[in-house]
Design a protein around this motif. Sequence first.
Motif, short mmCIF file in Angstrom:
data_model
loop_
_atom_site.label_atom_id
_atom_site.label_comp_id
_atom_site.label_asym_id
_atom_site.label_seq_id
_atom_site.Cartn_x
_atom_site.Cartn_y
_atom_site.Cartn_z
N LYS A 127 -38.75 9.77 -20.61
CA LYS A 127 -39.44 9.42 -21.85
C LYS A 127 -38.64 8.44 -22.69
CE LYS A 127 -37.47 13.31 -24.48
NZ LYS A 127 -37.76 14.55 -25.21
N ILE A 128 -37.34 8.37 -22.43
CA ILE A 128 -36.49 7.48 -23.23
C ILE A 128 -36.88 6.02 -23.05
CG2 ILE A 128 -34.67 7.11 -21.51
CD1 ILE A 128 -32.62 7.44 -23.72
N LEU A 129 -37.47 5.69 -21.91
CA LEU A 129 -37.86 4.31 -21.66
C LEU A 129 -38.94 3.84 -22.62
CD1 LEU A 129 -37.94 4.36 -17.75
CD2 LEU A 129 -36.14 3.45 -19.23
N ASN A 130 -39.70 4.77 -23.18
CA ASN A 130 -40.75 4.41 -24.12
C ASN A 130 -40.21 4.13 -25.52
OD1 ASN A 130 -42.95 4.73 -22.28
ND2 ASN A 130 -42.76 6.94 -22.47
N GLU A 131 -38.92 4.34 -25.73
CA GLU A 131 -38.35 4.11 -27.06
C GLU A 131 -38.26 2.62 -27.39
OE1 GLU A 131 -35.33 7.98 -27.19
OE2 GLU A 131 -34.53 5.96 -26.99
N TRP A 132 -38.22 1.77 -26.39
CA TRP A 132 -37.93 0.35 -26.60
C TRP A 132 -39.17 -0.48 -26.29
CZ3 TRP A 132 -34.00 2.46 -22.93
CH2 TRP A 132 -33.04 3.19 -23.62
N GLU A 133 -39.96 -0.72 -27.31
CA GLU A 133 -41.28 -1.33 -27.11
C GLU A 133 -41.19 -2.76 -26.59
OE1 GLU A 133 -43.10 -2.96 -31.01
OE2 GLU A 133 -42.21 -1.03 -31.55
N THR A 134 -40.11 -3.48 -26.88
CA THR A 134 -40.03 -4.85 -26.36
C THR A 134 -39.50 -4.89 -24.93
OG1 THR A 134 -37.78 -5.25 -27.22
CG2 THR A 134 -39.64 -5.78 -28.67
N ILE A 135 -38.81 -3.83 -24.48
CA ILE A 135 -38.24 -3.81 -23.14
C ILE A 135 -39.27 -3.37 -22.10
CG2 ILE A 135 -36.58 -2.64 -21.63
CD1 ILE A 135 -34.58 -2.72 -23.86
N LEU A 136 -40.06 -2.36 -22.42
CA LEU A 136 -40.95 -1.75 -21.42
C LEU A 136 -41.84 -2.77 -20.71
CD1 LEU A 136 -41.78 0.87 -20.07
CD2 LEU A 136 -43.47 1.22 -21.89
N PRO A 137 -42.48 -3.72 -21.41
CA PRO A 137 -43.33 -4.68 -20.69
C PRO A 137 -42.56 -5.57 -19.73
CG PRO A 137 -43.86 -4.66 -23.04
CD PRO A 137 -42.58 -3.89 -22.88
N TRP A 138 -41.23 -5.67 -19.93
CA TRP A 138 -40.43 -6.55 -19.09
C TRP A 138 -39.64 -5.80 -18.03
CZ3 TRP A 138 -40.82 -11.70 -18.99
CH2 TRP A 138 -41.53 -12.29 -20.03
N PHE A 139 -39.81 -4.48 -17.98
CA PHE A 139 -39.04 -3.68 -17.02
C PHE A 139 -39.44 -4.01 -15.58
CE2 PHE A 139 -37.68 0.17 -14.79
CZ PHE A 139 -36.41 0.33 -15.33
N GLY A 140 -40.75 -4.07 -15.32
CA GLY A 140 -41.22 -4.42 -13.98
C GLY A 140 -40.83 -5.83 -13.58
N PRO A 141 -41.09 -6.85 -14.43
CA PRO A 141 -40.65 -8.20 -14.09
C PRO A 141 -39.14 -8.29 -13.86
CG PRO A 141 -42.29 -8.29 -15.83
CD PRO A 141 -41.98 -6.83 -15.62
N MET A 142 -38.36 -7.52 -14.63
CA MET A 142 -36.91 -7.51 -14.43
C MET A 142 -36.56 -7.07 -13.00
SD MET A 142 -34.02 -5.08 -16.24
CE MET A 142 -34.66 -3.62 -15.38
N LEU A 143 -37.17 -5.96 -12.56
CA LEU A 143 -36.91 -5.46 -11.21
C LEU A 143 -37.39 -6.46 -10.16
CD1 LEU A 143 -37.91 -1.70 -11.61
CD2 LEU A 143 -35.62 -2.69 -11.63
N GLU A 144 -38.53 -7.10 -10.43
CA GLU A 144 -39.06 -8.07 -9.48
C GLU A 144 -38.10 -9.25 -9.30
OE1 GLU A 144 -43.15 -10.64 -8.66
OE2 GLU A 144 -43.00 -9.31 -10.41
#
Length: 342
Positions: A127-144
């Motif tokens: 659930k901690i990943l939902n704390e950072w609203e600007t990071i979450l949309p970029w988490f998948g592209p980061m891994l890609e």
Amino acid sequence: MEVERDKLREQIMRQAQGALSMSIAYIGIVNRLFAHLADADSVSPKWLAQKTGMNTDYVARWCDAAYAFEYLEQPVENIFGLTPLGHAFLDDQPGNLISFAVQSMLSAHMAERAAGLMRTGECPGEKILNEWETILPWFGPMLEHMFGPLLKNEIIDRVPAFSEVDAQGGTIIDLGCGNGWYLRAIIGSYPKLRGIGLDGIGENIDQAVKAAEREGLTNRLTFAVGDIYNFHVDEPANLIAMNRSLHHVWDQKKKIFTILRDHLCPGGSVVIWEPNWPLEYENLRIPDRRALAFQNLSEHVLGNHFLHADEIVAELKAVGLKPEVFSIAGGRDVVITGTRSK
């Protein structure tokens, strides 16, 4: 001794400058500042603020900082354009540097959380990943951006399970698919494969669906919000992939490996890609392994830990799957397949 201290201070200052540069790049990425600068060539901060819907004063100060770190040039007073380094943070550029900036910011957040949680022992979980609203949309592209080249260069052609399933025109299920980058790469390489991606985060699924549409893969790819503990498919899968996600559910490993086996058709395979926690502790000092140790601290915040390859092999054997191990990225990562007997 004083000379040695001065050298250490210079070393730390260079590292601190690097961290600052990634912070400036991150702001430019998530607010699409780099993208709009690329579209317009050279612009004023006021124009850039209007195009992005941002505050003019904040944008002006960001332009100053981006200029200082050589992401922007200033051909005339108060007019800015991207430098070659700035262009490297555009998400449509092959080999772009986006992942470094997003990972740097995520690491800073995780370090701050770990510093506080260390006093209590609490592990807040995913659930901690939902704390950072600007990071979450970029988490998948980061891994890609981080792992996509590794998949294409070291895994797809090397792991025979993919071509074997493709020859059958079979189905691959990706559990914890994120933004779908892994499935899109596999499907793009094997034209007979069909794919189903499941993830627990709706943001990831939305991104996956849109990316599949852009790449013309919707006739062979399906994405949905799903639970790894309770998913249903019309028929057993030819291949089930867990891409860097097994350590997130390792506390339920007996249940997970039973689920994997029971959802495979005879002759089908599970393909597990994981960071490879070294058996030899001193290997953490190898420069390209150091990040693994920090990431494992971050995983503890999430209630997880990285695994030895031998641990995964043992669980595959325990449910009757035949394992095969592929060391990749110089041993930093490992891909392990487990095949069900026919």
